[in-house]
Design an enzyme around this catalytic site. Structure first.
Site, PDB file in Angstrom:
ATOM      1  N   HIS A   1       3.646  -2.336   3.141  1.00 52.26           N
ATOM      2  CA  HIS A   1       3.770  -0.992   2.571  1.00 52.26           C
ATOM      3  C   HIS A   1       5.134  -0.864   1.928  1.00 52.26           C
ATOM      4  O   HIS A   1       6.143  -1.172   2.573  1.00 52.26           O
ATOM      5  CB  HIS A   1       3.598   0.070   3.672  1.00 52.26           C
ATOM      6  CG  HIS A   1       2.263  -0.007   4.341  1.00 52.26           C
ATOM      7  ND1 HIS A   1       1.964  -0.955   5.306  1.00 52.26           N
ATOM      8  CD2 HIS A   1       1.134   0.728   4.174  1.00 52.26           C
ATOM      9  CE1 HIS A   1       0.715  -0.787   5.703  1.00 52.26           C
ATOM     10  NE2 HIS A   1       0.179   0.223   5.028  1.00 52.26           N
TER      11      HIS A   1
ATOM     12  N   HIS B   1      -5.136   9.488   0.290  1.00 54.98           N
ATOM     13  CA  HIS B   1      -5.265   8.766   1.551  1.00 54.98           C
ATOM     14  C   HIS B   1      -6.201   9.394   2.586  1.00 54.98           C
ATOM     15  O   HIS B   1      -5.887   9.446   3.791  1.00 54.98           O
ATOM     16  CB  HIS B   1      -3.848   8.608   2.163  1.00 54.98           C
ATOM     17  CG  HIS B   1      -3.655   7.291   2.865  1.00 54.98           C
ATOM     18  ND1 HIS B   1      -3.950   7.102   4.197  1.00 54.98           N
ATOM     19  CD2 HIS B   1      -3.181   6.111   2.426  1.00 54.98           C
ATOM     20  CE1 HIS B   1      -3.658   5.857   4.554  1.00 54.98           C
ATOM     21  NE2 HIS B   1      -3.192   5.232   3.484  1.00 54.98           N
TER      22      HIS B   1
ATOM     23  N   ASP C   1       0.819  -1.221   0.000  1.00 52.39           N
ATOM     24  CA  ASP C   1       0.000   0.000   0.000  1.00 52.39           C
ATOM     25  C   ASP C   1       0.851   1.269   0.000  1.00 52.39           C
ATOM     26  O   ASP C   1       2.029   1.247   0.364  1.00 52.39           O
ATOM     27  CB  ASP C   1      -0.878   0.045   1.263  1.00 52.39           C
ATOM     28  CG  ASP C   1      -2.077  -0.885   1.154  1.00 52.39           C
ATOM     29  OD1 ASP C   1      -2.085  -1.719   0.225  1.00 52.39           O
ATOM     30  OD2 ASP C   1      -2.975  -0.781   2.014  1.00 52.39           O
ATOM     31  N   ASP C   2       0.200   2.352  -0.374  1.00 52.69           N
ATOM     32  CA  ASP C   2       0.678   3.736  -0.177  1.00 52.69           C
ATOM     33  C   ASP C   2       1.713   4.227  -1.194  1.00 52.69           C
ATOM     34  O   ASP C   2       1.964   5.413  -1.266  1.00 52.69           O
ATOM     35  CB  ASP C   2       1.250   3.968   1.245  1.00 52.69           C
ATOM     36  CG  ASP C   2       0.199   3.795   2.330  1.00 52.69           C
ATOM     37  OD1 ASP C   2      -0.984   3.584   1.974  1.00 52.69           O
ATOM     38  OD2 ASP C   2       0.554   3.843   3.523  1.00 52.69           O
TER      39      ASP C   2
ATOM     40  N   HIS D   1      -5.495   3.186  -4.107  1.00 51.15           N
ATOM     41  CA  HIS D   1      -5.560   3.433  -2.663  1.00 51.15           C
ATOM     42  C   HIS D   1      -5.994   4.882  -2.444  1.00 51.15           C
ATOM     43  O   HIS D   1      -5.610   5.511  -1.463  1.00 51.15           O
ATOM     44  CB  HIS D   1      -4.171   3.167  -2.048  1.00 51.15           C
ATOM     45  CG  HIS D   1      -4.186   2.966  -0.564  1.00 51.15           C
ATOM     46  ND1 HIS D   1      -5.174   2.281   0.107  1.00 51.15           N
ATOM     47  CD2 HIS D   1      -3.305   3.356   0.401  1.00 51.15           C
ATOM     48  CE1 HIS D   1      -4.894   2.253   1.401  1.00 51.15           C
ATOM     49  NE2 HIS D   1      -3.763   2.923   1.607  1.00 51.15           N
TER      50      HIS D   1
HETATM   51 NI    NI Z   1      -2.643   3.312   3.472  1.00 49.72          NI
END
Ligand code: NI
Length: 585
Positions: free
Chosen positions: A180, A92, A38-39, A88
């Site tokens: 991540h 955020h 993620d991210d 995603h």
């Molecule tokens: Ni996240």
């Protein structure tokens, strides 16, 4: 009954070459896991992609639109390497705190950035930031939402060892694992964890592929946590099969894969990507090529392993080389390249334009270039124009009988068809009569004997009559000669012994046969002749200890023995000359 009929059809289809031999079965034991990052993308994502490529493993990236904007080439690289690209959101937020239009904006803005980075319009599964979702979020995003079933808490620990331990101690079949790619500790821990999972027999797949293979139809408005409890097991996407058929002008290449799958391929040996050619229909290759192809059901998330196939063009027909008295003629359809110095011919060698003369002992080596499009050069042909002018395709220079064959043919003692000598063929009684007759200078003979199995039109007839009258090779009581019967080695000894002018005096001691372990198998009637022949060096063993008296004499052996016999005759006559000179003094 139905099942048997299907099995039979399958067997027939395989036999007919319609189906690939490798039929993928459903593997109910295959453990699957989907690793997600993620991210990102971030500054460690390239390093992660390197590590995944080394392991041949695909994962899913839930990317933030704002970071994809900063690293578009990383997005593209991940997509082309077969990883699933997913969303995603743009930056955020807690989607649960946004209005539906703000949610839609987060989704659509990110999708446009990802589309632009990978160069095609795609659909992107979405993971809500912080795992925060409600019915409004799910019904608004317009795509399946993905949660996780194993949280490594890598963002908290920032410790590769702990990330690794979290993965290996908690993993279960069907898991979706959360990581991540913003931290180097996560990249390192994830790669170590992947190695451990591969060792434990897990197959690492994208989220989309995990759900598909566990029978889940991912739908917009739904959220998925894992495939832990799903018992459905579908096979992975089959690798494409490559079929090659020779056609006019080249090789027809047909690619096939699972129904509904798209095939991407390259012809230059590079790894195919989603940017490679899409297979539409069979195509013709006019040169050799390395075909690499994979099949994809949904390009963004599910693809097969890569199939590699070498396609080689058929060869042109090899040239035919012939010679007559050193005049060489080469026949071929394409351009002929040749050498005369024994070296391997190449396209830089001399081009054949017409018959040419060569000296005795010349090797002619030649090949033909392509005679038409879609061919490659032929294999090589060669011909030796021997020292005495005899080029036999089955007599290699350097063989133990090479020079003897050359001599006996040049002297006319043994006959051939002009192109082969058949050195391993058995010597027949007819051939032997002819050799001995010619060795004796082809004397005139009245020729009154008749054999029921020898025509007077036979080229051996005169020799057979002579050999019979001299009592050297005799016929049978029933009036036959058996001209095609083979001559054993002890029979040859007997006949040479009979031919030898001074046969009253055996030229050897009795013990000359002692060194041969099969000396005892020489038959009594042939014993004196064999002792004489071995003692005189006319017949030697087939090895140091084997005489093989009952074995057939080969034409190669006859050539060598004829030459030795001739040498004996010459040395006997020069000895007689010397003694004559001596008496004259
Ligand atoms: Ni996240």
């Amino acid at each position: 009954m139905k099942r048997r009929a299907i099995a039979l059809l399958l067997a027939l289809a395989v036999a007919a070459g319609v189906l690939p031999l490798q039929v993928c079965a459903v593997d109910s034991t295959q453990k699957l896991v989907a690793i997600t990052f993620d991210d990102g993308p971030g500054k460690y994502t390239d390093e992660l992609l390197d590590g995944l490529a080394e392991r041949g493993v695909v994962v899913t990236f839930f990317m933030q639109g704002c970071n994809a904007e900063r690293y578009p080439s990383v997005v593209q690289r991940a997509y082309e390497a077969g990883h699933q690209i997913a969303s995603h959101t743009y930056d955020h937020p807690y989607l649960t705190k946004l209005s539906t239009s703000e949610i839609r904006s987060q989704v659509s803005k990110t999708a446009s950035i990802l589309n632009e980075a990978i160069g095609v319009s795609n659909t992107y599964m979405l993971r809500p930031p912080y795992g925060a979702y409600n019915d409004t979020v799910l019904s608004t995003i317009g795509t399946p939402a993905i949660y996780w079933s194993l949280d490594t808490r890598d963002w908290e620990s920032r410790d590769a060892e702990k990330v690794y331990a979290q993965i290996v101690s908690n993993v279960k079949d069907g898991d979706i694992i959360l990581l991540h790619d913003l931290y180097s500790s996560s990249v390192e821990g994830a790669l170590r964890g992947i190695d451990a999972l591969l060792e434990q027999g897990y197959e690492l797949v994208t989220v989309r592929e995990l759900l598909r293979r566990r029978g889940v139809q991912a739908e917009a408005g739904e959220i998925y946590f894992s495939a832990r409890k799903n018992t459905v097991n579908l096979p992975g996407i089959s690798q494409p099969t490559v079929t090659v058929t020779a056609v006019d002008g080249g090789q027809l290449v047909t690619l096939s894969a699972d129904a509904g799958a798209t095939i991407y391929y390259t012809l230059d040996g590079t790894a195919p990507t989603s940017g490679s050619s899409v297979y539409v229909e069979p195509f013709v290759l006019e040169t050799g090529a390395t075909v690499k192809a994979f099949a994809a059901l949904d390009l963004n998330g599910g693809r097969s392993q890569v199939t590699t196939a070498e396609v080689e063009l058929p060869r042109a027909q090899a040239p035919v080389i012939s010679q007559e008295n050193g005049q060489v003629t080469i026949t071929a359809v394409g351009t002929v390249y040749y050498t005369l110095d024994g070296s391997e011919p190449t396209e830089a060698s001399t081009v054949y334009t017409g018959p040419f003369q060569v000296a005795a002992g010349t090797w002619i080596r030649a090949f033909s270039g392509p005679a038409q499009a879609g061919q490659r050069s032929s294999l090589e042909s060669c011909l030796l124009y021997s020292a005495r002018g005899n080029g036999f395709s089955d007599v290699e220079p350097g063989s133990w009988y090479y020079s003897a064959v050359d001599a006996v043919v040049a002297n006319g003692w043994m006959t051939t068809d002009g192109t082969t000598f058949s050195p391993e063929e058995a010597l027949t009684r007819g051939m032997l009569a002819s050799v001995l007759y010619r060795l004796s200078g082809s004397p005139d003979t009245a020729g009154t004997l008749q054999y029921s199995d020898v025509s007077d039109a036979s080229p051996d007839w005169k020799a057979i009559v002579w050999a019979s009258e001299q009592g050297i090779v005799t016929g049978y009581a029933d009036g036959t000669f058996h001209p095609d019967d083979p001559v054993t080695r002890e029979e040859l000894a007997v006949m040479l012994y009979r031919l030898w002018p001074d046969r009253e005096t055996p030229g050897a001691q009795q013990d000359v046969l002692d060194g041969y372990e099969d000396a005892g198998s020489v038959r009594a009637y042939a014993l004196d002749a064999m002792r004489w022949a071995v003692g005189a060096g006319l017949i030697k063993g087939t090895s140091e200890t084997v005489l093989a008296p009952e074995a057939d004499t080969t034409r190669a052996q006859m050539a060598v023995i004829a030459l030795r016999y001739q040498a004996m005759v010459q040395s006997a006559s020069s000895a007689a000359d010397e003694s004559g000179e001596g008496s004259g003094q």
